[in-house]
Design a protein around this motif. Structure first.
Motif, mmCIF file in Angstrom:
data_model
loop_
_atom_site.group_PDB
_atom_site.id
_atom_site.type_symbol
_atom_site.label_atom_id
_atom_site.label_comp_id
_atom_site.label_asym_id
_atom_site.label_seq_id
_atom_site.Cartn_x
_atom_site.Cartn_y
_atom_site.Cartn_z
ATOM 1 N N LEU A 162 1.934 1.676 33.394
ATOM 2 C CA LEU A 162 3.257 2.391 32.913
ATOM 3 C C LEU A 162 4.367 1.245 33.160
ATOM 4 O O LEU A 162 4.338 0.885 34.137
ATOM 5 C CB LEU A 162 3.592 3.575 33.843
ATOM 6 N N THR A 163 5.433 1.602 32.391
ATOM 7 C CA THR A 163 6.404 0.618 32.446
ATOM 8 C C THR A 163 7.965 1.248 31.885
ATOM 9 O O THR A 163 8.058 2.410 31.390
ATOM 10 C CB THR A 163 6.504 -0.463 31.422
ATOM 11 N N ARG A 164 8.866 0.657 32.600
ATOM 12 C CA ARG A 164 10.236 1.181 32.554
ATOM 13 C C ARG A 164 11.236 0.073 32.355
ATOM 14 O O ARG A 164 11.055 -0.953 33.231
ATOM 15 C CB ARG A 164 10.805 1.897 33.702
ATOM 16 N N SER A 165 11.990 0.197 31.187
ATOM 17 C CA SER A 165 12.871 -0.940 31.211
ATOM 18 C C SER A 165 14.344 -0.441 31.918
ATOM 19 O O SER A 165 14.576 0.671 32.265
ATOM 20 C CB SER A 165 13.538 -1.142 29.540
ATOM 21 N N LEU A 166 14.878 -1.500 32.457
ATOM 22 C CA LEU A 166 16.023 -1.116 33.539
ATOM 23 C C LEU A 166 17.452 -1.547 32.741
ATOM 24 O O LEU A 166 17.415 -2.549 31.882
ATOM 25 C CB LEU A 166 15.899 -2.087 34.532
#
Ligand SMILES: CC(C)(COP(=O)(O)OP(=O)(O)OC[C@H]1O[C@@H](n2cnc3c(N)ncnc32)[C@H](O)[C@@H]1OP(=O)(O)O)[C@@H](O)C(=O)NCCC(=O)NCCS
Length: 167
Positions: A162-166
């Motif tokens: 899973l990934t999340r852009s900041l």
């Protein structure tokens, strides 16, 4: 290579304090790892692991941090950033709590603070890799705005990335 600010190592939330490891955390850290059900590491081994974590942090500027409850003052687990299966530029968020502390939103609360700490380093993306069976952990990540990217297969099962852009 881009350089990033060192992550803040003292984080406070409404109910929790995250702070650097101390040698006195060894016994509790040992008890936490025992809950994985794969045996109990010796306190001596854990002391070495703590020293290695501190050394790694000195070079990488990212850390796993013990989580302490403010009111009770007890160690309930850890949360932080690791290179893990990813990279130092786009590290992974990781957490593990004592069973007695599960189900009260602590992982989400701690991970939110770590997310803010990651933003403070100037990083633009985080990852997390979670066993496909691990519904509670997937829930935590979804609450934090992580999105499923892909699934890989390892010896002990499927791993969800899973990934999340900041911002
Ligand atoms: C993953 C872990 C850190 C979660 O800690 P926690 O403090 O209980 O998490 P939170 O309370 O913040 O959130 C858990 C969420 O999962 C949900 N959940 C828990 N068990 C569930 C289940 N069996 N099925 C569906 N949802 C479940 C909870 O309801 C909660 O979501 P909600 O807020 O929408 O109700 C904890 O289970 C743990 O330490 N597990 C062992 C180590 C581990 O797996 N670490 C992660 C490796 S990637």
């Amino acid at each position: 290579m881009t350089t990033y600010e060192t992550m803040p190592f003292h984080l406070e939330t409404e109910r929790l304090i995250l702070r650097p490891w101390a040698e006195s955390d060894a016994a509790e850290f040992c008890a936490l790892l025992s809950e994985r059900g794969k045996g109990t590491p010796t306190v001596e081994h854990i002391r070495t692991s703590i020293a290695e974590l501190l050394t790694a942090t000195a070079t990488t500027g990212i850390a796993l941090l013990p989580i302490q409850r403010r009111d009770e003052g007890d160690f309930i687990g850890y949360c932080g950033l690791i290179t893990g299966r990813s990279t130092l530029e786009e590290p992974e968020i990781a957490y593990e709590l004592f069973q007695r502390a599960h189900g009260r939103g602590y992982a989400t609360e701690a991970a939110r603070a770590v997310l803010d700490a990651a933003i403070a380093t100037g990083r633009k993306r985080l990852w997390s890799t979670v066993g496909a069976w691990n519904t509670p952990s997937l829930h935590v990540l979804e609450k934090l705005g992580f999105e499923r990217d892909h699934v890989s297969t390892e010896d002990n099962g499927e791993v969800v990335w899973l990934t999340r852009s900041l911002p």
